[in-house]
Design an enzyme around this catalytic site. Structure first.
Site, PDB file in Angstrom:
ATOM      1  N   LYS A 172      14.424 -53.347   5.588  1.00  0.00           N
ATOM      2  CA  LYS A 172      14.371 -52.480   4.398  1.00  0.00           C
ATOM      3  C   LYS A 172      15.009 -51.115   4.702  1.00  0.00           C
ATOM      4  O   LYS A 172      15.687 -50.527   3.859  1.00  0.00           O
ATOM      5  CB  LYS A 172      12.922 -52.309   3.950  1.00  0.00           C
ATOM      6  N   LYS A 240      11.415 -39.926   1.491  1.00  0.00           N
ATOM      7  CA  LYS A 240      10.439 -40.541   2.412  1.00  0.00           C
ATOM      8  C   LYS A 240      11.107 -41.670   3.198  1.00  0.00           C
ATOM      9  O   LYS A 240      10.940 -41.779   4.420  1.00  0.00           O
ATOM     10  CB  LYS A 240       9.251 -41.059   1.566  1.00  0.00           C
TER      11      LYS A 240
HETATM   12  P1  NAP Z   1       5.151 -44.865  -7.751  1.00  0.00           P
HETATM   13  O1  NAP Z   1       5.585 -45.215  -9.130  1.00  0.00           O
HETATM   14  O2  NAP Z   1       5.092 -43.439  -7.341  1.00  0.00           O
HETATM   15  O3  NAP Z   1       3.716 -45.552  -7.499  1.00  0.00           O
HETATM   16  C1  NAP Z   1       3.003 -45.332  -6.318  1.00  0.00           C
HETATM   17  C2  NAP Z   1       1.722 -46.136  -6.367  1.00  0.00           C
HETATM   18  O4  NAP Z   1       0.997 -45.923  -5.130  1.00  0.00           O
HETATM   19  C3  NAP Z   1       0.767 -45.707  -7.489  1.00  0.00           C
HETATM   20  O5  NAP Z   1       0.060 -46.832  -7.943  1.00  0.00           O
HETATM   21  C4  NAP Z   1      -0.167 -44.748  -6.746  1.00  0.00           C
HETATM   22  O6  NAP Z   1      -1.427 -44.577  -7.362  1.00  0.00           O
HETATM   23  C5  NAP Z   1      -0.316 -45.471  -5.430  1.00  0.00           C
HETATM   24  N1  NAP Z   1      -0.774 -44.610  -4.336  1.00  0.00           N
HETATM   25  C6  NAP Z   1      -0.068 -43.638  -3.708  1.00  0.00           C
HETATM   26  N2  NAP Z   1      -0.806 -43.075  -2.736  1.00  0.00           N
HETATM   27  C7  NAP Z   1      -2.000 -43.716  -2.739  1.00  0.00           C
HETATM   28  C8  NAP Z   1      -3.172 -43.602  -1.958  1.00  0.00           C
HETATM   29  N3  NAP Z   1      -3.258 -42.704  -0.947  1.00  0.00           N
HETATM   30  N4  NAP Z   1      -4.209 -44.420  -2.238  1.00  0.00           N
HETATM   31  C9  NAP Z   1      -4.126 -45.318  -3.241  1.00  0.00           C
HETATM   32  N5  NAP Z   1      -3.041 -45.489  -4.022  1.00  0.00           N
HETATM   33  C10 NAP Z   1      -1.983 -44.694  -3.766  1.00  0.00           C
HETATM   34  O7  NAP Z   1       6.067 -45.578  -6.648  1.00  0.00           O
HETATM   35  P2  NAP Z   1       6.960 -46.910  -6.750  1.00  0.00           P
HETATM   36  O8  NAP Z   1       8.344 -46.512  -7.159  1.00  0.00           O
HETATM   37  O9  NAP Z   1       6.227 -47.961  -7.506  1.00  0.00           O
HETATM   38  O10 NAP Z   1       7.046 -47.282  -5.190  1.00  0.00           O
HETATM   39  C11 NAP Z   1       5.998 -47.965  -4.508  1.00  0.00           C
HETATM   40  C12 NAP Z   1       6.531 -48.445  -3.148  1.00  0.00           C
HETATM   41  O11 NAP Z   1       7.651 -49.323  -3.379  1.00  0.00           O
HETATM   42  C13 NAP Z   1       7.050 -47.290  -2.268  1.00  0.00           C
HETATM   43  O12 NAP Z   1       6.781 -47.552  -0.915  1.00  0.00           O
HETATM   44  C14 NAP Z   1       8.548 -47.308  -2.543  1.00  0.00           C
HETATM   45  O13 NAP Z   1       9.281 -46.743  -1.467  1.00  0.00           O
HETATM   46  C15 NAP Z   1       8.798 -48.799  -2.708  1.00  0.00           C
HETATM   47  N6  NAP Z   1       9.989 -49.152  -3.509  1.00  0.00           N
HETATM   48  C16 NAP Z   1      10.267 -48.535  -4.708  1.00  0.00           C
HETATM   49  C17 NAP Z   1      11.420 -48.904  -5.421  1.00  0.00           C
HETATM   50  C18 NAP Z   1      11.809 -48.262  -6.732  1.00  0.00           C
HETATM   51  O14 NAP Z   1      12.973 -48.459  -7.175  1.00  0.00           O
HETATM   52  N7  NAP Z   1      10.926 -47.534  -7.419  1.00  0.00           N
HETATM   53  C19 NAP Z   1      12.267 -49.905  -4.921  1.00  0.00           C
HETATM   54  C20 NAP Z   1      11.949 -50.511  -3.727  1.00  0.00           C
HETATM   55  C21 NAP Z   1      10.820 -50.139  -3.032  1.00  0.00           C
HETATM   56  P3  NAP Z   1      -1.613 -43.513  -8.584  1.00  0.00           P
HETATM   57  O15 NAP Z   1      -1.199 -44.242  -9.805  1.00  0.00           O
HETATM   58  O16 NAP Z   1      -3.055 -43.165  -8.549  1.00  0.00           O
HETATM   59  O17 NAP Z   1      -0.730 -42.326  -8.270  1.00  0.00           O
END
Ligand code: NAP
Length: 298
Positions: A172, A240
């Site tokens: 990744k 990050k």
């Molecule tokens: P996001 O929309 O910011 O969502 C983050 C999620 O993590 C939310 O549900 C948040 O809860 C939860 N969270 C964060 N810290 C936490 C903690 N300490 N305890 C419990 N829950 C926690 O992010 P995302 O874009 O979905 O990304 C999620 C993961 O997938 C990341 O590692 C990212 O690098 C990866 N990713 C993202 C993409 C993309 O295009 N977006 C693509 C590939 C991979 P709350 O709702 O309470 O804030």
């Protein structure tokens, strides 16, 4: 469909992935730190858990998709975490992008309790999460990979076992080196086109199907031309991932000059308070250097 699935983390990616698991016919329990984000899933037929431990106690396979390394550690090892509720024989699949080293440590901690783990980070953006078309790069034991395949197929199209624990995260990070390289190339090309006075909408059409094409150009190029900075993937999360790349490259003694450069460009945007914009807003860092902006063309 006998395996009961639990899903932790209903953010931009997790909510689409969880919906697709439900659509594939699995029984699904969900937990999200901000409880209101569970509502659409509950309306679609999922059950709510009170904590990660509660979710783990009701699930055979526990999928996690949260932000960063400390967040996965908190969800697994914290008070009311997955480790305290999971049954021996259950399988944790971490779809977050986190440190490969910490991944190996978490797999060992879970194994002490008879709980298996796969790292299964994802690529394909919010669009891929909604369509069930993600690429998923998986590290861990092959038997666990085969067990996970039915639920991984509900979320992704290209699912590849790439090695032992942590290998999924390493691949990744390779993926992220490529993503930001494409974002930088797109930004520089559009800025050059703007300075040269060509029609950027036509230019995008002309080049995107050729050798210069990329996911970034096809999906985020039009967003740049519309000056639409809503995130599929935020600058803060992209940054990050670049920190993870630079740390891991340092560990193995590998130079990563392009990643380091883009890391510094994103830092300038974070300093301007733009961390919640999409990663395609990288173009703004080059606009700041150039002293002019790409005009709205869509
Ligand atoms: P996001 O929309 O910011 O969502 C983050 C999620 O993590 C939310 O549900 C948040 O809860 C939860 N969270 C964060 N810290 C936490 C903690 N300490 N305890 C419990 N829950 C926690 O992010 P995302 O874009 O979905 O990304 C999620 C993961 O997938 C990341 O590692 C990212 O690098 C990866 N990713 C993202 C993409 C993309 O295009 N977006 C693509 C590939 C991979 P709350 O709702 O309470 O804030």
């Amino acid at each position: 469909m006998n395996e009961r699935i639990g899903f932790i983390g209903l953010g931009i990616m997790g909510r689409g992935m969880a919906h697709n698991i439900l659509k594939s016919g699995f029984a699904l329990t969900v937990w999200n730190r901000t409880a209101s984000k569970m509502q659409p899933l509950l309306q679609a037929g999922a059950h709510a858990a009170a904590s990660p431990a509660d979710l783990a106690s009701q699930s055979d396979i526990i999928i996690i998709c949260v932000s960063d390394t400390p967040d996965v550690q908190a969800v697994i090892l914290g008070e009311e975490g997955v480790l305290s509720g999971a049954k021996p024989g259950s399988l944790v699949i971490d779809c977050s992008t986190i440190s490969p080293t910490v991944t190996r440590e978490l797999a060992a901690r879970l194994r002490e309790k008879g709980v298996h783990m796969l790292d299964a980070p994802i690529s394909g953006g919010s669009e891929g999460a909604i369509k069930g078309a993600l690429s998923i790069m998986v590290g861990g034991e092959i038997a666990d990979f085969e067990r996970a395949l039915p639920v991984l197929r509900a979320m992704g199209e290209k699912i590849t076992h790439v090695g032992d624990h942590g290998a999924g995260q390493t691949v990744k990070l390779m993926n992220q080196i490529l993503v930001v390289g494409h974002a930088l190339a797109m930004s520089e090309a559009l800025l050059f086109g703007q300075a040269s006075g060509v029609d950027l909408a036509k230019a995008l059409e002309a080049v995107k199907a050729g050798a210069a094409g990329s996911w970034m150009l096809s999906y985020r190029g039009p967003q740049v031309l519309a000056r639409d900075w809503r995130p599929g993937f935020t600058i803060d999360l992209q940054q990050k991932d670049l920190r993870l790349v630079l740390d891991a490259a340092d560990d193995v003694g590998c130079p990563a000059p392009a990643t380091a450069f883009v890391f510094q460009l994103y830092r300038t945007l974070q300093a301007q308070g733009l961390g919640s914009e999409g990663n395609h807003a990288l173009v703004k860092a080059l606009e700041n250097l150039a002293g002019f902006e790409i005009e709205k063309a869509l």
